[in-house]
Every structure is written in structure tokens, then in C-alpha cells.
Design an enzyme around this catalytic site. Structure first.
Site, PDB file in Angstrom:
ATOM      1  N   GLY A  12       0.277  17.327   4.239  1.00 44.10           N
ATOM      2  CA  GLY A  12      -0.460  17.893   3.121  1.00 44.10           C
ATOM      3  C   GLY A  12       0.375  18.532   2.033  1.00 44.10           C
ATOM      4  N   THR A  13       1.625  18.090   1.857  1.00 49.24           N
ATOM      5  CA  THR A  13       2.439  18.693   0.800  1.00 49.24           C
ATOM      6  C   THR A  13       1.872  18.393  -0.585  1.00 49.24           C
ATOM      7  OG1 THR A  13       3.927  16.781   0.851  1.00 49.24           O
ATOM      8  CG2 THR A  13       4.558  18.705   2.165  1.00 49.24           C
ATOM      9  N   LEU A  84      -4.520   7.826   5.120  1.00 53.32           N
ATOM     10  CA  LEU A  84      -4.095   6.539   5.664  1.00 53.32           C
ATOM     11  C   LEU A  84      -5.242   5.610   6.022  1.00 53.32           C
ATOM     12  CD1 LEU A  84      -1.182   7.746   7.985  1.00 53.32           C
ATOM     13  CD2 LEU A  84      -1.107   7.049   5.578  1.00 53.32           C
ATOM     14  N   HIS A 103       0.847   6.178  -4.535  1.00 51.85           N
ATOM     15  CA  HIS A 103       1.623   5.353  -3.608  1.00 51.85           C
ATOM     16  C   HIS A 103       3.110   5.520  -3.922  1.00 51.85           C
ATOM     17  CE1 HIS A 103       2.155   2.050  -0.773  1.00 51.85           C
ATOM     18  NE2 HIS A 103       3.096   1.599  -1.577  1.00 51.85           N
ATOM     19  N   ASP A 144      -4.229  -0.607  -2.167  1.00 56.11           N
ATOM     20  CA  ASP A 144      -3.200  -0.639  -3.211  1.00 56.11           C
ATOM     21  C   ASP A 144      -3.424  -1.699  -4.285  1.00 56.11           C
ATOM     22  OD1 ASP A 144      -1.871   1.424  -1.864  1.00 56.11           O
ATOM     23  OD2 ASP A 144      -0.716   0.004  -0.660  1.00 56.11           O
ATOM     24  N   GLU A 173       6.043  12.706  -7.411  1.00 59.75           N
ATOM     25  CA  GLU A 173       4.660  12.946  -6.990  1.00 59.75           C
ATOM     26  C   GLU A 173       4.211  14.348  -7.379  1.00 59.75           C
ATOM     27  OE1 GLU A 173       4.747  10.091  -3.005  1.00 59.75           O
ATOM     28  OE2 GLU A 173       4.825  12.266  -2.808  1.00 59.75           O
TER      29      GLU A 173
END
Length: 201
Positions: A12-13, A84, A103, A144, A173
Site C-alpha cells: 500500500g505504498t 492484482l 502499471h 492493461d 508513481e
């Protein structure tokens, strides 16, 4: 104020960065974090951040539990952050262009089922790529393959390992994902979305 649900499966970063960003900016509310497994580290992060968290397993997504939960809690926008499982078509169709994913590669390279986390970085290095990066995209019915919103690049260095490359990609990110989410959410209430896309180009 728009209500966000973050879907996560891991530590969960990214989820934490997004929560802190909106807690500071006040432009939207992360109303819920949904974890796909009871052992996910994001659950402890949610508690520290004082964001309610619910565990809904992949079976719960398949059965419609997640869809009902999102609607009952009046969620406006869905953010995948290390999630996921496949998002069911029912949810994708109910939230057109209101579900985003990030992604850790420059799609369409190194995407698809099974390509996540370190698997991606290992594949990038094995292929001898000279650059990698992130792709932020809308979620579609297939892994994706949703429309791209933003891509950002970073170099792949000759002495990179999967860990060092992952660290460089994570920086992208953390920098871009919260800002892109905010721009998209603010654009939802505008009659013209051109300002959003001008910023993203």
C-alpha cells in the site's frame, strides 16, 4: 466532494501517498480502501491514516459484493494501487472512465496477466531495455488494455537490478499518480475536459 475508493492487494505504498495527498489538498476524499486479502499490508496503513478499510476477496468481487459495496457507499471514482485481481465487467461498465490503474512499465510492453511488481522489472532488464517508466490508464475489461492517460519515462542503467529499477519507477508513481487522479476528478464536474488533457500531454 468526490469520494474515492482505493483498491489494493499489497503493502500500500501508493495508496498511502494518494491518501496523504488528498488529506492535504482537500480536493477529494479517500472514503474507503478495499483490500483483496486479509494479509495485505495496506490494511495497517489504512488504520494509521484513519481511513476505513474493508477486505473483499476476489470471490467477493466475482459475486457482486464489491459492486454493491461501492454503490452503497456512494463512491464516485476508483483507483487501483497494486490491485492484482481483475475488476469485474459490472464495475467497469458502472464507472466509465472513472477507474484508473498504474502499471510499472511503458505499456504495451510488459503488460498483461502475471506482469506486476518485480516480474515487470525483471522482464525489462532481461529484454535489455534502455528505458522504462509508468503508464496511468483507464481500466477496461482486459488487463492493461485501457486507454492511456499519461506515461512517464526513466532510464534503465547498465548496472540496474530489479530493486534499483523498481525504486526509480516508484519515484515516478509517487510523483504523478496523485496529481493525475486529482486532475481527472476535478474534470468530472466540468463541461469541458480539455483542461485535464492539456495538462496530461
Amino acid at each position: 466532494m468526490k469520494r474515492i475508493a482505493i483498491l489494493a492487494s499489497g503493502t500500500g505504498t501508493n495508496a498511502e501517498r494518494i491518501v496523504r495527498y488528498f488529506q492535504e489538498k482537500g480536493t477529494a476524499e479517500v472514503a474507503w480502501i478495499i483490500a483483496s486479502r486479509a494479509s495485505a499490508g495496506v490494511i495497517e496503513r489504512a488504520a494509521r491514516l484513519h481511513v476505513p478499510c474493508k477486505v473483499i476477496t476476489p470471490d467477493g468481487f466475482a459475486s457482486g459484493e464489491a459492486f454493491r459495496f461501492l454503490k452503497e457507499n456512494e463512491i464516485d471514482f476508483i483507483v487501483l494501487a497494486g490491485f492484482l485481481s481483475r475488476v469485474p465487467d459490472e464495475i467497469v461498465h458502472a464507472y466509465p472512465q472513472k477507474i484508473v490503474n498504474i502499471h510499472p512499465s511503458l505499456l504495451p510492453k510488459f503488460g498483461g496477466k502475471g506482469m506486476y511488481g518485480m516480474h515487470v522489472h525483471e522482464a525489462v532488464l532481461a529484454a535489455g531495455e534502455t528505458e522504462s517508466g509508468i503508464t496511468i490508464q483507464y481500466v477496461s475489461e482486459k488487463y492493461d488494455e485501457g486507454a492511456f492517460i499519461l506515461q512517464a519515462k526513466c532510464p534503465v542503467l547498465s548496472d540496474d537490478t530489479p530493486d534499483t529499477l523498481a525504486a526509480r519507477v516508484h519515484e515516478l508513481e509517487y510523483r504523478y499518480y496523485p496529481e493525475v487522479i486529482e486532475k481527472l476528478i476535478l474534470g468530472l464536474s466540468e463541461t469541458k475536459k480539455q483542461t485535464v488533457y492539456d495538462w496530461l500531454i
